[in-house]
Design a protein around this motif. Structure first.
Motif, PDB file in Angstrom:
ATOM      1  N   SER A  37       4.916   2.781  -1.621  1.00 40.08           N
ATOM      2  CA  SER A  37       6.000   2.330  -2.526  1.00 40.08           C
ATOM      3  C   SER A  37       6.993   1.999  -1.956  1.00 40.08           C
ATOM      4  O   SER A  37       7.385   1.587  -0.784  1.00 40.08           O
ATOM      5  CB  SER A  37       6.300   3.513  -3.510  1.00 40.08           C
ATOM      6  OG  SER A  37       6.826   4.455  -2.586  1.00 40.08           O
ATOM      7  N   SER A  38       7.969   1.257  -2.826  1.00 45.14           N
ATOM      8  CA  SER A  38       9.147   0.579  -2.092  1.00 45.14           C
ATOM      9  C   SER A  38       9.947   1.493  -0.975  1.00 45.14           C
ATOM     10  O   SER A  38      10.039   2.576  -1.219  1.00 45.14           O
ATOM     11  CB  SER A  38      10.344   0.505  -3.201  1.00 45.14           C
ATOM     12  OG  SER A  38       9.666  -0.160  -4.380  1.00 45.14           O
TER      13      SER A  38
ATOM     14  N   ALA B 146      -1.883  -3.456  -4.191  1.00 47.07           N
ATOM     15  CA  ALA B 146      -0.904  -4.321  -4.861  1.00 47.07           C
ATOM     16  C   ALA B 146       0.639  -3.697  -4.602  1.00 47.07           C
ATOM     17  O   ALA B 146       1.405  -4.375  -5.020  1.00 47.07           O
ATOM     18  CB  ALA B 146      -1.023  -5.127  -6.092  1.00 47.07           C
ATOM     19  N   ILE B 147       0.672  -2.393  -4.345  1.00 48.15           N
ATOM     20  CA  ILE B 147       1.888  -1.741  -4.218  1.00 48.15           C
ATOM     21  C   ILE B 147       2.808  -2.247  -3.359  1.00 48.15           C
ATOM     22  O   ILE B 147       2.196  -2.134  -2.124  1.00 48.15           O
ATOM     23  CB  ILE B 147       1.742  -0.378  -4.131  1.00 48.15           C
ATOM     24  CG1 ILE B 147       0.783   0.440  -5.219  1.00 48.15           C
ATOM     25  CG2 ILE B 147       3.057   0.324  -4.170  1.00 48.15           C
ATOM     26  CD1 ILE B 147       1.302   0.300  -6.567  1.00 48.15           C
ATOM     27  N   TYR B 148       4.040  -2.616  -3.422  1.00 44.79           N
ATOM     28  CA  TYR B 148       4.714  -3.240  -2.486  1.00 44.79           C
ATOM     29  C   TYR B 148       5.748  -2.283  -1.823  1.00 44.79           C
ATOM     30  O   TYR B 148       6.276  -1.418  -2.406  1.00 44.79           O
ATOM     31  CB  TYR B 148       5.897  -4.389  -3.251  1.00 44.79           C
ATOM     32  CG  TYR B 148       7.104  -4.861  -2.523  1.00 44.79           C
ATOM     33  CD1 TYR B 148       6.803  -5.930  -1.414  1.00 44.79           C
ATOM     34  CD2 TYR B 148       8.338  -4.208  -2.810  1.00 44.79           C
ATOM     35  CE1 TYR B 148       7.840  -6.325  -0.739  1.00 44.79           C
ATOM     36  CE2 TYR B 148       9.430  -4.717  -1.772  1.00 44.79           C
ATOM     37  CZ  TYR B 148       9.201  -5.877  -0.930  1.00 44.79           C
ATOM     38  OH  TYR B 148      10.234  -6.338  -0.339  1.00 44.79           O
TER      39      TYR B 148
ATOM     40  N   GLY C  57       0.763  -1.335  -0.148  1.00 42.57           N
ATOM     41  CA  GLY C  57      -0.026  -0.130   0.068  1.00 42.57           C
ATOM     42  C   GLY C  57       0.770   1.296   0.049  1.00 42.57           C
ATOM     43  O   GLY C  57       0.150   2.406  -0.107  1.00 42.57           O
TER      44      GLY C  57
END
Lengths: 175, 385
Positions: A123-124, A157-159, A121
């Motif tokens: 970003s990296s 799906a943001i990792y 939810g």
């Protein structure tokens, strides 16, 4: 040298990234056989009291790629990202679906099944990138593959980062 | 003295006439097809995955400015493919309405090769598009470039078939227990399954499912796992194993036909611990020769270690013909498809930064390194379509 490790070489965590992880873990993995859907895993609960004399039960630095639970991890350590080895950072969501590894705890000499739940939810996280591939398999074995985005079943799906949660003791099929 | 300086300046102004006013709004375009030594570097943007890109580069050019030809974006670890016949580039990608959150939209986006502008899109429903480290075989074009395929994983696996003529989804093909797509036969694909078998699918002229066949495992993938990344040429695929075997697979018919595995290693190689590995660590040139990355002192879990050498195999004779020592250890390689091929290796330089090392593939000589083209993690390189 693994290329994801190399990518992080210039980072402030250089020392943590480049100690003897591979040497420590080489040949120590225990192959898990059969299905790897987590609810079906043949596991026994570990006792928190287990531990070799003079050694903590859960030794090592969870903010280092060397930490024993990270034998099949591929991603940013949540321990460096505002979470911990078994907690997601604030404001993220933990994926209920995951890949697993089987890692040796040097404290008790036992193999544990480790669930690498991703936190999602945001970003990296962008720091503490680790990539160990003990029993990693290509994505035709997704249950053992760490190259997939496992932010599945989450609102986004943001990792962001990866945890390494003890599920239980692995049953070594050789024994 | 001041007078002299003034005269000199006046003289200079007289020699150099004033610049004419220039037009605004001029946008460059690219030739299509691209010259054979142009390459496409796919940046997975590992540190900001929602903002990936594919950069078009001239691998023959000596300066960064001359190398850089243009770019397209892809959202969240997008998949990428090209079509020479249609002069198009394809991206299978995902977006959220609020950046990292909100409503998800998966979309198959079509770009024109000359303008690098989007010319169409097909929304992919269900929020199931595969995302992960970029895979060549997660997006493919088949059937004389009429249909495109996009891999889904949620964690059930299936394939969207996109009709490139109608700009619409033709169908979804479930591939339970299997992954990725290798073009097969006239209008089909095969996927690699958990037991090491291939699941082959043929489509009809409208892109609908016509036939599916689940094969038998050719190898014990528990004992020696197959890599999911083959080298492909003229309808054949070559799939290495972690331990250094090579499985040939014939994809020319309707159904994938695995052949007899052969060894990539001799006794001395095994003694030294040479193993294949990296990311997309093998490719073929236009003659079908296989270039493949190897690392020494390998072991069971070193299958993603960067290679220090590229070995060249002739799949007809099953012999290694040459060894190329690399300038930087490399994770992926790509061969241009002309008769004077370049080998482009994705490596990490001394600071850990990703670089593209360009070699004369036939001599093995390093020519130049492409770096500083605005891509941080270009895991894959594609040949000019």
């Amino acid at each position: 040298m693994n290329w994801l490790d190399k990518l992080m070489e210039g980072s402030a965590r250089r020392v943590a990234q480049h100690s003897s992880r591979r040497g420590v873990l080489r040949g120590l993995g225990s192959m898990l056989v059969g299905t790897a859907a987590l609810p079906l895993l043949p596991v026994a609960r570990a006792s928190a009291a287990d531990g070799a004399p003079g050694m903590p039960a859960d030794p090592g630095d969870p903010a280092s790629c060397d930490y024993w639970r990270y034998c099949a991890i591929d991603g940013f350590l949540c321990s460096c990202c505002g979470g911990s080895q078994n907690e997601c950072p604030p404001g993220t969501e933990m994926s209920p679906i995951t890949w697993i590894g089987t890692c040796l705890n040097p404290a008790d000499g036992k193999h544990y099944i480790i669930s690498y739940n991703d936190c999602c939810g945001k970003s990296s996280c962008g720091t503490c990138l680790c990539n160990a591939n003990k029993i990693d398999r290509p994505i035709y074995r997704p249950d053992l593959s760490n190259d997939l985005n496992w932010c599945l079943g989450t609102k986004s799906a943001i990792y962001n980062c990866s945890t390494a949660i003890v599920v239980g003791l692995a049953i070594d099929p050789k024994k | 003295m001041k007078k002299w300086i003034g005269l000199l300046l006046l003289g200079a102004a007289l020699v150099h006439a004033e610049l004419p006013a220039e037009k605004t709004g001029i946008i460059r375009t690219l030739p299509a097809p691209y010259p054979p030594h142009w390459i496409l570097a796919h940046d997975g943007a590992f540190f900001h995955m929602s903002d990936g890109k594919v950069v078009v580069l001239d691998a023959d050019a000596e300066t960064g400015a001359a190398q850089y030809k243009g770019m397209i974006n892809h959202g969240f670890m997008g998949g990428f493919a090209t079509s020479r016949a249609r002069k198009e580039l394809y991206v299978s990608e995902s977006f959220y309405s609020r950046g990292q959150r909100g409503e998800r939209t998966d979309v198959f986006t079509i770009y024109d090769q000359s303008t690098l502008a989007p010319t169409g899109e097909v929304v992919l429903p269900g929020g199931k598009r595969f995302s992960g480290l970029p895979q060549v075989h997660a997006v493919q074009v088949i059937g004389d470039d009429r249909f495109a395929l996009s891999f889904n994983f949620n964690p059930g696996s299936s394939v969207w078939v996109v009709d490139l003529e109608k700009r619409a989804i033709a169908t979804e093909v479930p591939i339970p227990g299997c992954a990725l797509m290798y073009p097969t036969g006239k209008r089909g694909f095969s996927s690699l399954c958990a037991d090491g078998a291939f699941f082959s699918v043929q489509l009809d002229e409208n892109g609908k499912l016509k036939k599916e066949v689940r094969g038998k495992p050719a190898l014990d993938v528990e004992a020696d796992p197959l890599f999911e990344k083959p080298a492909r040429h003229a309808g054949m695929g070559w799939f290495p194993t972690f331990g250094g075997q090579m499985l040939p697979v014939d994809f020319r018919g309707d159904v994938a036909k695995p052949g007899k595995p052969w060894s990539l290693l001799d006794a001395a190689d095994r003694e030294a611990g040479w193993r294949p590995g990296g990311w997309q660590f093998l490719d073929t040139d236009s003659t079908g020769r296989i270039y493949m990355l190897f690392h020494v002192k390998g072991e069971k879990s070193s299958h993603q270690d960067s290679g220090t050498e590229a070995w060249v195999f002739d799949p007809a004779s099953k012999k290694r013909e040459r060894r190329i020592t690399l300038k930087h250890p490399a994770m992926s390689i790509m061969l241009t498809r002309d008769d004077k091929p370049l080998m482009v290796a994705v490596g990490n330089n001394e600071t850990g930064a990703f670089v593209l090392d360009v070699y004369d593939a036939l001599s093995g000589q390093w020519l130049r390194t492409l770096a500083d083209f605005g891509a941080e993690t270009p895991f894959l390189v594609f040949p000019a379509p």
